[in-house]
Design a protein around this motif. Structure first.
Motif, PDB file in Angstrom:
ATOM      1  N   ILE A   1       0.845  -1.197   0.000  1.00  0.00           N
ATOM      2  CA  ILE A   1       0.000   0.000   0.000  1.00  0.00           C
ATOM      3  C   ILE A   1       0.881   1.247   0.000  1.00  0.00           C
ATOM      4  O   ILE A   1       0.632   2.203  -0.728  1.00  0.00           O
TER       5      ILE A   1
ATOM      6  N   ALA B   1       2.236   1.766  -3.427  1.00  0.00           N
ATOM      7  CA  ALA B   1       1.181   2.209  -4.343  1.00  0.00           C
ATOM      8  C   ALA B   1       0.848   3.682  -4.112  1.00  0.00           C
ATOM      9  O   ALA B   1       0.640   4.431  -5.074  1.00  0.00           O
ATOM     10  N   LEU B   2       0.821   4.107  -2.847  1.00  0.00           N
ATOM     11  CA  LEU B   2       0.545   5.522  -2.551  1.00  0.00           C
ATOM     12  C   LEU B   2       1.650   6.399  -3.132  1.00  0.00           C
ATOM     13  O   LEU B   2       1.393   7.469  -3.691  1.00  0.00           O
TER      14      LEU B   2
ATOM     15  N   LEU C   1       1.233   6.806  -6.759  1.00  0.00           N
ATOM     16  CA  LEU C   1       0.122   7.709  -7.084  1.00  0.00           C
ATOM     17  C   LEU C   1       0.478   9.165  -6.809  1.00  0.00           C
ATOM     18  O   LEU C   1      -0.325  10.060  -7.034  1.00  0.00           O
TER      19      LEU C   1
END
Lengths: 80, 80
Positions: A21, A24-25, A28
């Protein structure tokens, strides 16, 4: 009575889901994200109406089924 | 600043994990267990020090990555 059991990986235990996570953050474009830990939350509707008894029952459930006490810690609270 | 994002299946959305937990609790002899819902909790360590800005950032993360808003609802809170 609604009870919430939150199960988190213990400090020091590798948490690949949290790491994923975090990455992925980052991808982004979210900056300033440090450690990310991912856990589970289980909300139980219990017939028990006494808060203390409901909490005790949920702790027993956490110990026996919901959490693996070797690698996970849990927290029980009465849900509003 | 530590922020906690709790992601739960929306009311009415089938929750097989919750159902499985309910059945397992039943098998273990726990009585009086009604609906069980299973969700995720993600704890994020953010560099942001302003609580409102940290909350807003976490809500953005929840919308864009952590929760699937079609079937899941999320709640953001500052972790103590």
């Amino acid at each position: 009575m609604k009870v919430r059991v939150t199960v988190m990986p213990k400090a020091g235990v590798l948490d690949p889901q949290g790491k994923a996570i975090g990455h992925a953050l980052d991808s982004l474009g979210f900056g300033g994200v440090g450690e990310v830990r991912a856990g589970k939350v289980i909300e139980l509707e219990l017939a028990e109406t006494d808060p203390n008894a409901a909490k005790a029952a949920a702790e027993d459930m956490a110990r026996r089924l919901l959490a693996n006490s070797v690698i996970e810690s849990y927290r029980v609270e009465i849900a509003p």
